[in-house]
Design a protein around this motif. Structure first.
Motif, PDB file in Angstrom:
ATOM      1  N   UNK A  89     -36.394  17.196   3.560  1.00 40.25           N
ATOM      2  CA  UNK A  89     -36.379  17.411   2.118  1.00 40.25           C
ATOM      3  C   UNK A  89     -35.760  18.741   1.723  1.00 40.25           C
ATOM      4  N   UNK A  90     -35.744  19.702   2.656  1.00 32.13           N
ATOM      5  CA  UNK A  90     -35.137  20.996   2.359  1.00 32.13           C
ATOM      6  C   UNK A  90     -33.615  20.909   2.270  1.00 32.13           C
ATOM      7  N   UNK A  91     -33.033  19.817   2.676  1.00 29.84           N
ATOM      8  CA  UNK A  91     -31.576  19.701   2.726  1.00 29.84           C
ATOM      9  C   UNK A  91     -31.077  18.528   1.881  1.00 29.84           C
ATOM     10  N   UNK A  92     -31.938  17.987   1.030  1.00 24.70           N
ATOM     11  CA  UNK A  92     -31.550  16.810   0.260  1.00 24.70           C
ATOM     12  C   UNK A  92     -31.105  17.134  -1.162  1.00 24.70           C
ATOM     13  N   UNK A  93     -31.223  18.377  -1.592  1.00 21.48           N
ATOM     14  CA  UNK A  93     -30.807  18.772  -2.941  1.00 21.48           C
ATOM     15  C   UNK A  93     -29.539  19.602  -2.825  1.00 21.48           C
ATOM     16  N   UNK A  94     -28.413  19.040  -3.272  1.00 19.98           N
ATOM     17  CA  UNK A  94     -27.110  19.682  -3.142  1.00 19.98           C
ATOM     18  C   UNK A  94     -26.698  20.242  -4.504  1.00 19.98           C
ATOM     19  N   UNK A 104     -40.308  25.742  -2.102  1.00 22.21           N
ATOM     20  CA  UNK A 104     -40.346  26.535  -3.327  1.00 22.21           C
ATOM     21  C   UNK A 104     -39.192  27.525  -3.391  1.00 22.21           C
ATOM     22  N   UNK A 105     -38.707  27.951  -2.241  1.00 18.47           N
ATOM     23  CA  UNK A 105     -37.571  28.876  -2.204  1.00 18.47           C
ATOM     24  C   UNK A 105     -36.308  28.190  -2.683  1.00 18.47           C
ATOM     25  N   UNK A 106     -36.127  26.924  -2.348  1.00 20.38           N
ATOM     26  CA  UNK A 106     -34.940  26.190  -2.763  1.00 20.38           C
ATOM     27  C   UNK A 106     -34.565  25.154  -1.726  1.00 20.38           C
ATOM     28  N   UNK A 107     -33.272  24.913  -1.655  1.00 14.77           N
ATOM     29  CA  UNK A 107     -32.758  23.912  -0.715  1.00 14.77           C
ATOM     30  C   UNK A 107     -31.370  24.327  -0.275  1.00 14.77           C
ATOM     31  N   UNK A 108     -30.914  23.724   0.833  1.00 10.99           N
ATOM     32  CA  UNK A 108     -29.558  23.977   1.303  1.00 10.99           C
ATOM     33  C   UNK A 108     -29.305  25.436   1.618  1.00 10.99           C
ATOM     34  N   UNK A 109     -28.309  26.019   0.960  1.00 13.53           N
ATOM     35  CA  UNK A 109     -27.909  27.400   1.214  1.00 13.53           C
ATOM     36  C   UNK A 109     -29.064  28.374   1.031  1.00 13.53           C
ATOM     37  N   UNK A 110     -29.949  28.105   0.094  1.00 10.09           N
ATOM     38  CA  UNK A 110     -31.066  29.021  -0.158  1.00 10.09           C
ATOM     39  C   UNK A 110     -32.070  29.044   0.993  1.00 10.09           C
ATOM     40  N   UNK A 111     -32.131  27.977   1.772  1.00  9.83           N
ATOM     41  CA  UNK A 111     -33.107  27.895   2.860  1.00  9.83           C
ATOM     42  C   UNK A 111     -32.551  28.469   4.159  1.00  9.83           C
ATOM     43  N   UNK A 112     -31.231  28.574   4.273  1.00  9.08           N
ATOM     44  CA  UNK A 112     -30.613  29.031   5.522  1.00  9.08           C
ATOM     45  C   UNK A 112     -31.193  30.353   6.012  1.00  9.08           C
TER      46      UNK A 112
END
Length: 608
Positions: A145-150, A119-127
């Protein structure tokens, strides 16, 4: 576990925080005699552990800052600070292990935390989440799945790491890049190594076509068997190559090795579609800012027979010119929505398109603002077998603008769904409203008006060319009309049209009409009184009349219920022509900014 960890770190904690273990800081102000309790034992509770761990965490970076800030710091002092840090770090790690199980969030199951991270996001937002603690990091790194949306924010030096963390799961890419931003363009090229994992690939390039852009797209030569959504959009039309070119150096002709077996959605702006991306699996097609001929467009539609959504934006400025193909209609049996936007060009191109499509149940969303001086010669020939829209028109707007003075805008809606908006010659009203009962005919297209309950007659400027004779044709096709809104248009024409229609039918006209709203018709109430007099027929209830307060005072009370506009609430007056939010989003994402502004200014629509 806790006693073992505490015992292991007892010396480090005492050395770091309690130089005099017999006098803890929190008790130093209390001058009570006798031995003090063991400071470690006093701290073995949840709140104290968390406070102590936070204090250690704050103290470590301060030491580092002191050493880095003062380059002339005495080596002995620096050595002591580093030695203190060496003591604090084990203490911090120890207390982190001790306090971590005590935190309520760490009782949340792994699967739930993973969903919260998503829900927080993916990629940079999850770091940042992966840096909170060891458990959160393990959960984040083990959730592909947390890294599949660029997205745009992910085009950083960490992009290869994100791709690696996706662990081969399908990738969804949606980025917008300026053509002069070489660093981000080069990072986009890193995705070519993951072509086999791409599920959706949506790229918007702003600016002109450069060698850097060409080099990036030239990298994508590996097949993309999972690709279902492809969108390549250029906001600048100049110097964009044609993908159908036989030049092997062309940046788009060999994208993904021309293998898109599962492609279901295609959106191109400033590019022509090549046959490799068109197949029976394609259900959504959007072509924008193109100057396509019918020889270009119709073969594309033939190659995608299962389309359910088709959008053509600015593609019909020369559609019917020099057409050499067959006259056989293109069967699009599954098409439900045909969206067209063409701000200029003759109306004949729209008729040419509709005459070459066979659509069982079209739900049209159309804005054709071509300001043609007259309808084309073949307009009447399309009236024999017109294509009927599946949605009946429930709201109709006839808008006369000062420019062009010989034309009017026809806006039609089905409830709150936008259906069509056309700019047509005012002289063509008898052809449009006079051909078929309870229908409006637009050449190769017609729409049901048997359920139209609201008509807006609106004039902006000096255009008053809507004659009583033409209005009679309009009223004749609206048997279910319940509300009539007249703004900026003299009521004399309305009165004349109703009188002529009553004489023709030898019966009451507009029997379902219940409300008349008028404003901007001048200060003379005579036309309004004549209207009400014409409407007073035996057996018909009195219509509710809403007018400016000045006119209400002139009417008196003998005409039944008359209300002042000034006394109404916002919800009591008919809604303005509102473009649905879904269509607004589509327009914003597909039209140039100047086209968007032009539509708002030209039509004075309510876009919010």
């Amino acid at each position: 576990m806790i006693p073992t960890l505490l015992a292991r770190s007892r010396a480090a904690i005492i050395a770091a925080f309690f130089p005099n273990p017999q006098v803890p800081p929190q008790c130093a102000s209390e001058a009570e005699p006798g031995p003090y309790p063991d400071p470690i034992d006093a701290l073995v509770n949840e709140s104290s552990l968390l406070e102590l761990a936070e204090a250690i965490a704050r103290k470590i970076p301060k030491h580092r800052e002191a050493i880095g800030r003062d380059r002339l710091l005495d080596t002995v002092v620096a050595r002591e600070l580093l030695a203190t840090e060496a003591v604090l770090l084990p203490a911090l790690r120890t207390f982190a292990k001790v306090s971590s199980p005590l935190r309520p969030v760490n009782n949340v199951p792994r699967e739930i935390l993973s969903r919260i991270f998503a829900l927080v996001g993916a990629g940079t937002e999850v770091v940042p989440l992966s840096h909170v603690c060891l458990r959160w990091r393990q959960i984040a790194l083990r959730s592909p799945k947390l890294w599949t949306s660029i997205g745009d924010r992910d085009l950083t030096s960490m992009l290869p790491i994100f791709i690696e963390r996706s662990q081969g799961a399908p990738l969804d890419v949606s980025v917008c890049i300026d053509s002069d931003d070489l660093h981000r363009l080069q990072r986009l090229a890193n995705l070519q190594s993951a072509s086999s994992h791409l599920r959706s690939f949506e790229v918007t390039i702003s600016g002109s076509y450069t060698n850097g852009v060409k080099d990036v797209f030239s990298c994508f030569r590996s097949p993309a068997p999972l690709l279902t959504i492809l969108s390549i959009r250029f906001d600048h039309d100049i110097k964009v190559p044609v993908p159908e070119s036989s030049d092997w150096d062309d940046a788009f002709n060999l994208l993904f090795n021309e293998e898109h077996p599962a492609l279901s959605s295609l959106s191109l702006k400033s590019l022509r579609p090549c046959k490799a991306v068109l197949s029976e699996t394609l259900t959504t097609l959007t072509l924008a800012s193109l100057c396509l001929s019918a020889n270009d467009l119709y073969p594309c539609l033939n190659a995608a027979p299962n389309l359910t959504f088709l959008a053509l934006l600015n593609v019909m400025s020369a559609l019917s010119d020099d057409y050499t193909g067959t006259s056989d209609p293109i069967s699009l049996d599954r098409l439900r929505t045909l969206y067209i936007h063409q701000p200029g060009g003759p109306y004949k191109h729209f008729g040419h398109l509709m005459a070459h499509l066979r659509i069982p149940r079209p739900n049209l969303a159309c804005i054709l603002m071509g300001e043609c001086d007259s309808l084309d010669d073949d307009f009447a020939s399309h009236l024999a077998l017109p294509l009927t829209l599946s949605c009946a028109v429930t709201r109709l707007v006839l808008q006369l603008d000062g420019e062009p003075a010989s034309k009017f805008y026809l806006h039609a809606l089905h409830d709150d769904t936008f259906v069509l908006s056309l700019c047509l010659p005012t002289a063509a009203l008898p052809q449009i409203f006079g051909r078929a009962p309870e229908r409006i005919s637009l050449g190769a297209l017609c729409a049901d008006t048997s359920r139209t309950t609201e008509l807006v007659l609106r004039a902006d400027g000096e255009n008053q060319t809507l004659s009583a004779e033409n209005l009679a044709h309009v009223f004749r096709r609206l048997p279910a009309l319940e509300a009539l809104v007249v703004t900026g248009t003299p009521l004399d024409g309305v009165v004349g049209a109703l009188a002529a229609l009553r004489d023709e039918l030898q019966a009451p006209v507009l029997p379902r009409l219940r409300t008349l709203y008028v404003r901007g018709i001048g200060a003379d109430a005579l036309a309004l009184m004549r209207y009400i007099g014409q409407r007073l027929e035996p057996g018909l209830p009195d219509s509710r009349v809403v007018c400016p307060a000045a006119l209400k005072g002139s009417l008196g009370s003998r005409f039944g219920e008359v209300e002042a506009i000034e006394d109404l609430g916002i919800s009591d007056f008919p809604k303005p022509l509102t473009v649905p939010s879904a269509m607004q989003e589509f327009l914003r994402s597909n039209l140039e900014r100047n086209e968007w502004d032009w539509l708002m200014e030209r039509n004075r629509w309510n876009w919010n």
